[in-house]
Design an enzyme around this catalytic site. Structure first.
Site, mmCIF file in Angstrom:
data_model
loop_
_atom_site.group_PDB
_atom_site.id
_atom_site.type_symbol
_atom_site.label_atom_id
_atom_site.label_comp_id
_atom_site.label_asym_id
_atom_site.label_seq_id
_atom_site.Cartn_x
_atom_site.Cartn_y
_atom_site.Cartn_z
ATOM 1 N N ARG A 93 29.437 0.725 18.167
ATOM 2 C CA ARG A 93 29.495 2.144 18.548
ATOM 3 C C ARG A 93 30.125 2.311 19.932
ATOM 4 N NH1 ARG A 93 24.322 6.312 18.840
ATOM 5 N NH2 ARG A 93 25.371 7.969 20.002
ATOM 6 N N ASN A 147 24.925 6.936 9.174
ATOM 7 C CA ASN A 147 26.078 7.773 9.507
ATOM 8 C C ASN A 147 27.398 7.059 9.242
ATOM 9 O OD1 ASN A 147 25.187 10.320 10.401
ATOM 10 N ND2 ASN A 147 24.392 9.403 12.286
ATOM 11 N N CYS A 169 20.100 14.236 7.334
ATOM 12 C CA CYS A 169 20.394 14.353 8.755
ATOM 13 C C CYS A 169 19.278 15.170 9.378
ATOM 14 C CB CYS A 169 21.727 15.065 8.939
ATOM 15 S SG CYS A 169 22.115 15.387 10.659
ATOM 16 N N HIS A 199 27.080 17.269 9.853
ATOM 17 C CA HIS A 199 27.560 17.466 11.224
ATOM 18 C C HIS A 199 28.684 18.501 11.291
ATOM 19 C CE1 HIS A 199 25.801 13.391 12.807
ATOM 20 N NE2 HIS A 199 24.907 14.157 12.211
ATOM 21 N N TYR A 252 27.288 19.960 16.509
ATOM 22 C CA TYR A 252 28.530 19.185 16.541
ATOM 23 C C TYR A 252 29.784 20.064 16.485
ATOM 24 C CZ TYR A 252 25.711 14.977 15.954
ATOM 25 O OH TYR A 252 24.811 13.972 16.141
HETATM 26 P P1 NAD Z 1 20.717 0.159 14.967
HETATM 27 O O1 NAD Z 1 21.891 -0.222 15.759
HETATM 28 O O2 NAD Z 1 19.373 -0.088 15.520
HETATM 29 O O3 NAD Z 1 20.836 -0.522 13.523
HETATM 30 C C1 NAD Z 1 19.749 -0.532 12.654
HETATM 31 C C2 NAD Z 1 19.661 -1.890 12.022
HETATM 32 O O4 NAD Z 1 20.690 -2.051 11.048
HETATM 33 C C3 NAD Z 1 19.831 -3.040 12.999
HETATM 34 O O5 NAD Z 1 18.613 -3.745 13.124
HETATM 35 C C4 NAD Z 1 20.944 -3.871 12.377
HETATM 36 O O6 NAD Z 1 20.772 -5.262 12.531
HETATM 37 C C5 NAD Z 1 20.903 -3.428 10.940
HETATM 38 N N1 NAD Z 1 22.084 -3.747 10.139
HETATM 39 C C6 NAD Z 1 23.379 -3.810 10.509
HETATM 40 N N2 NAD Z 1 24.151 -4.138 9.469
HETATM 41 C C7 NAD Z 1 23.336 -4.289 8.401
HETATM 42 C C8 NAD Z 1 23.535 -4.620 7.046
HETATM 43 N N3 NAD Z 1 24.743 -4.890 6.568
HETATM 44 N N4 NAD Z 1 22.451 -4.689 6.241
HETATM 45 C C9 NAD Z 1 21.209 -4.440 6.706
HETATM 46 N N5 NAD Z 1 20.969 -4.119 7.987
HETATM 47 C C10 NAD Z 1 22.012 -4.041 8.820
HETATM 48 O O7 NAD Z 1 20.908 1.681 14.538
HETATM 49 P P2 NAD Z 1 20.048 2.986 14.766
HETATM 50 O O8 NAD Z 1 20.427 3.551 16.062
HETATM 51 O O9 NAD Z 1 18.651 2.744 14.479
HETATM 52 O O10 NAD Z 1 20.687 3.898 13.642
HETATM 53 C C11 NAD Z 1 20.717 3.465 12.304
HETATM 54 C C12 NAD Z 1 21.634 4.327 11.483
HETATM 55 O O11 NAD Z 1 21.045 5.606 11.296
HETATM 56 C C13 NAD Z 1 22.988 4.567 12.118
HETATM 57 O O12 NAD Z 1 23.996 4.559 11.152
HETATM 58 C C14 NAD Z 1 22.829 5.930 12.731
HETATM 59 O O13 NAD Z 1 24.050 6.598 12.876
HETATM 60 C C15 NAD Z 1 21.954 6.585 11.704
HETATM 61 N N6 NAD Z 1 21.252 7.782 12.182
HETATM 62 C C16 NAD Z 1 21.486 8.913 11.515
HETATM 63 C C17 NAD Z 1 20.937 10.088 11.930
HETATM 64 C C18 NAD Z 1 21.252 11.332 11.159
HETATM 65 O O14 NAD Z 1 20.924 12.421 11.583
HETATM 66 N N7 NAD Z 1 21.887 11.224 9.986
HETATM 67 C C19 NAD Z 1 20.086 10.114 13.047
HETATM 68 C C20 NAD Z 1 19.819 8.913 13.688
HETATM 69 C C21 NAD Z 1 20.412 7.747 13.252
HETATM 70 MN MN MN Z 2 22.958 13.422 11.699
#
Ligand code: NAD
Ligand code: MN
Length: 434
Positions: A93, A147, A169, A199, A252
């Protein structure tokens, strides 16, 4: 009992999810939870998984939390699969943010060049997960939070041919929680209608007598806190523009409606090493959270988690699963197949829209046609998404370039191509399709 699998289990959001399931246990009797991660996330998984087990142990319910790096073992006979993974973790990121910014363009997790690259990295992984699900848990529901949530959900249906998916989301949840008090109402006294893309949606609001109160909220937004997510600089929208559309845009939309000011603000933070980009700030927050999670006496979600942009994550995810399981037909804003709810887009396009969630999934609620200003944006954005998804699946460089050229946050030309090339090289390890 229900078998729940969470892919990306090492996420700092997992305790939020556990809290939501504990709160809903009586209507959603979970038997076992499987947290899946990969080797790079093993340490996070261990810490957060033990914390999750402590939360259940402190509850009246007997639920076992399993931690594994073996996705297929976890998926066997699952009932619900939630996805919250980040391919390449926060370091990826940071590149999505810094590389476009270094060329004077928006660098953001889900918008502009960075959002496109996140889709390129993520879509092949989600499609692999879907293939595993076809073999191991063909009746399960996939609830995606990863995301860019809208594009990921669209790709699951369009390319994975998997219809039992709902994209989520927390942005609509935040709006529905924050806005009512602006006009002295409680959430249950208002009827919300959302439509658009993840978004990139708008909403209107009615009271229980059918009176449109959108304008009242718009006018109050200019006197105080509008409940926009912690990850977005709170540059106000032009009041005259909102009054004209009589819709409330999501946070957004600032990147598009106030592009000049938002970019200037981002560049300022990027150039100030004491501030840095959003991912760099999140890295700090995340490190603090994991320090807390390590405490063997901590058995509830700490307050600090709300500093991340994903607050109320569990309300969307857990309520969706509970609504499917108990056929509650709750109103939840989800990414799902349009089916005519937004007539300005194709019936098979995934949109983010108000829907009733029950045993058969999401039933989107008709929103109706948009005015030309909103319709124009929406059609550009959706078709940009379709280019991104196809490029993510095929690795077609020309189509990736098309997506960059269409995207409103990427000025077309030499520099756009250079940013694309640099991002493709920077993320090479996670882009086998290119
Ligand atoms: P993070 O960086 O902590 O990642 C979460 C976990 O995913 C990590 O422990 C990582 O090792 C694991 N991971 C990576 N590749 C993988 C794979 N191929 N298989 C299984 N696990 C894998 O991320 P985060 O900050 O906790 O966010 C997680 C996701 O949720 C992101 O994509 C983020 O954008 C999304 N998110 C979405 C919203 C929304 O409103 N839609 C809000 C918050 C977070
Ligand atoms: Mn979102």
């Amino acid at each position: 009992g229900i078998k729940l699998v969470t892919i990306g289990g090492g996420s700092s959001y997992t305790p939020e999810l556990m809290e939501g399931f504990i709160k809903r246990y009586e209507e959603l009797p979970i038997r076992e939870i499987w947290l899946v991660d990969i080797e790079a996330g093993q340490d996070k998984l261990d810490i957060v998984g033990q914390m999750a087990q402590r939360m259940w142990d402190a509850s009246p319910y007997d639920v076992k939390v399993h931690m594994t790096l073996d996705r297929r073992e976890a998926l066997q006979d699952a009932d619900f699969v939630t996805t919250q993974f980040r391919v390449g973790l926060l370091d990826a990121r940071i590149k999505d943010e810094r590389i476009p910014l270094s060329y004077g363009m928006v660098g953001q997790e889900t918008n502009g060049a960075g959002g496109i690259l996140k889709a390129f990295r993520t879509i092949p992984v989600i499609l692999d997960i879907v293939e595993d699900m076809k073999q191991l848990c063909p009746d399960a529901w996939l609830v995606n939070f990863t995301n860019p949530s809208g594009m990921v959900t669209d790709a699951v249906i369009r390319y994975g041919k998997w219809d039992k998916v709902i994209g989520l989301c927390n942005v609509p949840v935040n709006a529905m929680m924050a806005e009512p008090e602006l006009i002295g109402k409680k959430p249950e006294e208002l009827i919300y209608s959302f439509a658009g893309l993840n978004h990139f949606h708008w909403h209107r609001v009615h009271d229980v007598h059918g009176q449109d109160v959108t304008r009242d909220i718009i006018d109050k937004m200019y006197d105080g806190d509008s409940g926009i997510p912690a990850n977005i600089h709170d540059m106000p929208f032009f009041q005259e523009q909102l009054q004209q559309m009589n819709l409330i845009p999501c946070g957004y939309h600032r990147y598009y409606y106030r592009a000049e000011e938002m970019l200037a603000h981002m560049l300022e933070e990027y150039r100030d090493p004491s501030v840095g980009t959003r991912a760099e700030q999140v890295k700090q927050t995340e490190a603090e959270l994991f320090e807390l999670y390590k405490d063997p006496n901590l058995d509830h979600k700490p307050e600090q988690l709300s500093k991340r942009g994903g607050a109320h994550y569990s309300d969307a995810a857990c309520e969706t699963i509970a609504s499917i399981y108990a056929n509650k037909n709750t109103h939840i804003v989800v990414s799902t197949k349009n089916n005519g709810a937004v007539p300005d887009l194709a019936p098979d396009d995934v949109v983010e829209v108000s829907a009733y969630i029950g045993a058969t999934g999401a039933k989107p609620i008709a929103f109706g046609a948009l005015a030309p200003a909103e319709k124009g944006w929406l059609q550009v954005m959706k078709n940009m998404e379709l280019c991104v998804e196809e490029a993510a699946v095929t690795g077609d460089y020309g189509l990736a370039l098309q997506a960059f050229i269409i995207n409103p946050l990427i000025p077309s030309g030499e520099t756009a191509k250079r940013v694309l090339d640099e991002l493709l090289i920077a993320h090479k390890a996670y882009l086998p399709q290119f």
